[in-house]
Enzyme design. Structure first.
Site, short mmCIF file in Angstrom:
data_model
loop_
_atom_site.label_atom_id
_atom_site.label_comp_id
_atom_site.label_asym_id
_atom_site.label_seq_id
_atom_site.Cartn_x
_atom_site.Cartn_y
_atom_site.Cartn_z
N ASP A 47 -34.80 -31.16 4.10
CA ASP A 47 -36.11 -30.57 3.83
C ASP A 47 -37.17 -31.00 4.82
O ASP A 47 -38.27 -31.40 4.43
CB ASP A 47 -36.57 -30.96 2.42
CG ASP A 47 -35.69 -30.34 1.35
OD1 ASP A 47 -34.75 -29.63 1.70
OD2 ASP A 47 -35.95 -30.58 0.18
N GLU A 215 -35.86 -21.33 -4.85
CA GLU A 215 -36.77 -22.38 -4.39
C GLU A 215 -36.89 -22.36 -2.87
O GLU A 215 -36.32 -21.50 -2.21
CB GLU A 215 -36.28 -23.76 -4.85
CG GLU A 215 -34.87 -24.08 -4.45
CD GLU A 215 -34.29 -25.24 -5.23
OE1 GLU A 215 -34.97 -25.74 -6.14
OE2 GLU A 215 -33.17 -25.65 -4.94
#
Length: 471
Positions: A47, A215
């Site tokens: 991420d 997401e």
């Protein structure tokens, strides 16, 4: 994310989480090989934020204990890790996210004006009691981080937009938007105030919800469409990850987004569970970055880069980098333009922020009114947004006549506000899409305040500009 597990230290072996990577913005070519980038040094990442560049150094922010980051001068070998908060964190997080222990998720980064802004997520596993905060610095090489506090919060409700996974992008009109969210209430987007780094609008729900496995949003724009990238499935399970990347599109950043289709499958050779896509607009090309789990190394999370093209109004992916740098454009970013005739800089006269503010040349003094966001629209066209006023460079009254004045106006997408940046000697000509004429220092002036007009291209140095990236 709905379910997240993470490593505890920023080391080469670190990671158990998933997200995005990268953004190179130099005018020169990025030396990518014919296949995926072979990252070394600290090869793992989960991420990560868009990679930012300060001078000759790239900065890669990612999930970990603290907001840790590594550095590189070639985007291949990464090292020299550090932590933005130095092992602590702002006190406001303790009240917003009870039980937080210093493990920050999924940062997102963008340059706005004279600062680098870094957005970070604070949450706990499996909860929607979360918050996104923002910190900024005017230099990454010599940082002086200033925490600006909370941007948005979620309170643990089962249908709330979970305040994690922030991603930032700049639209054709110069506005900046933050998308975010995960399972629970789905994905949201809001405009960002570029002076404060905080929300400039209310949050609009744009996709997902009801605990769907959606997401890690990322929005980009190409031509008339906004593209919403997101992941479906479960991450953070190594070789068992069910992540894959999908995309939908809309004619408005606020949606509705439709036409959902697969973009990157769950497995491609040894690459499993890709997720958290990010996009680099480099030299007129689109490059994507994401993480994947390496089946050849027991599910170690690594970085992957592919090239993205468009066909029939939809993106598709390729690993063919043989034509790198041949897209015939420049990299998005913040620039100043200096006249090869006078050495003076394009600016809005008097730092005017009103519609009609005149574009002139002047000695460079560092003001935002002398800096311009170059925003890639695709098809070799760009909007030029003044960093001081956030208005677009505009051919006055939509004229196609030689000598027409150049000013600023609220951006609305007309051909008179779109430009081509054509290589010309050691600089560029700035060509109006509307008229086919180029920016010209009127009457070969070398004086401060010399007026800028459009004129037929003559090849003169009063029509050639050096693009200087502002880091």
């Amino acid at each position: 994310m709905h379910n997240k597990t993470h490593s505890s230290t920023p080391t080469p072996g670190f990671i158990k989480h998933c997200r995005r990577w990268l953004a190179s913005v130099a005018l020169g070519l990025l030396a990518l090989p014919a296949s995926a980038l072979d990252v070394t040094g600290i090869p793992n990442s989960h991420d990560p934020a868009t990679i930012m560049k300060d001078g000759d150094t790239y900065f890669h922010f990612t999930t970990g204990n603290g907001i840790w980051y590594s550095r590189s001068t070639d985007m291949v070998n990464w090292g020299n890790p550090a932590d933005v908060f130095g092992g602590s964190w702002p006190n406001w997080i303790n009240d917003a996210v009870p039980g937080f222990e210093g493990h920050f998720w999924a940062p997102g980064a963008i340059q706005m004006g004279d600062y680098y802004y870094l957005y970070y997520s604070a949450s706990t596993f499996g909860s929607s009691r979360s918050a996104i905060g923002v910190v900024r610095t005017n230099s990454l090489k010599n940082p002086n981080w200033q925490d600006l506090g909370m941007v948005v919060q979620s309170y643990g409700g089962s249908d709330e937009i979970n305040a994690i996974d922030a991603a930032l992008f700049r639209d054709h009109d110069g506005k900046v938007y933050m998308s975010y969210g995960s399972w629970f209430g789905g994905l949201g987007v809001a405009e960002i105030n570029q002076s404060t780094g905080k929300l400039a609008s209310s949050v609009t729900h744009i996709y997902g919800g009801g605990h769907q496995s959606i997401e890690a949003p990322y929005i980009t724009r190409n031509g008339d469409y906004y593209y919403l990238f997101f992941t479906r499935g479960n991450c953070c399970q190594g070789v068992d990850s069910t992540y894959r990347v999908q995309v939908a599109r809309s004619t408005s950043v606020f949606g509705p987004y439709s036409g959902e289709r697969n973009l990157i499958p769950n497995q491609d050779g040894n690459r499993k569970g890709p997720g958290h896509i990010g996009i680099i607009k480099q030299d007129g090309c689109n490059y994507t970055s994401m993480h994947y789990y390496d089946l050849n190394e027991n599910g170690t999370a690594k970085l992957d880069i592919q090239r993205m093209n468009f066909s029939g109004g939809w993106p598709y992916m390729t690993r063919n980098f043989s034509s790198i740098g041949s897209c015939g454009g420049v990299s998005e970013g913040l620039y100043r333009f200096t006249s090869q005739l006078s050495g003076k800089t394009l600016e809005i006269s008097g730092a005017d922020t009103a519609n009609g503010g005149n574009v002139v040349q002047y000695d460079f003094n560092g003001g935002l009114h002398q800096k311009w966001y170059v925003v890639d629209q695709g098809a070799g066209q760009y909007s030029l947004i003044n960093a001081g006023s956030l208005k677009g460079m505009d051919v006055w009254e939509g004229s196609t006549a030689a000598g027409a004045n150049i000013a600023q106006w609220d951006y609305w997408g007309s051909a008179g506000q779109k430009w081509r940046l054509n290589a010309a000697g050691t600089g560029v000509e700035i060509e109006s899409v509307l008229s086919g004429m180029v920016l010209d220092v009127y009457n070969f002036s070398t004086a401060n305040g010399g007026n800028i007009v459009q004129w037929n291209s003559t090849g003169g140095n009063n029509q050639r500009w050096n693009m200087i990236r502002q880091y």
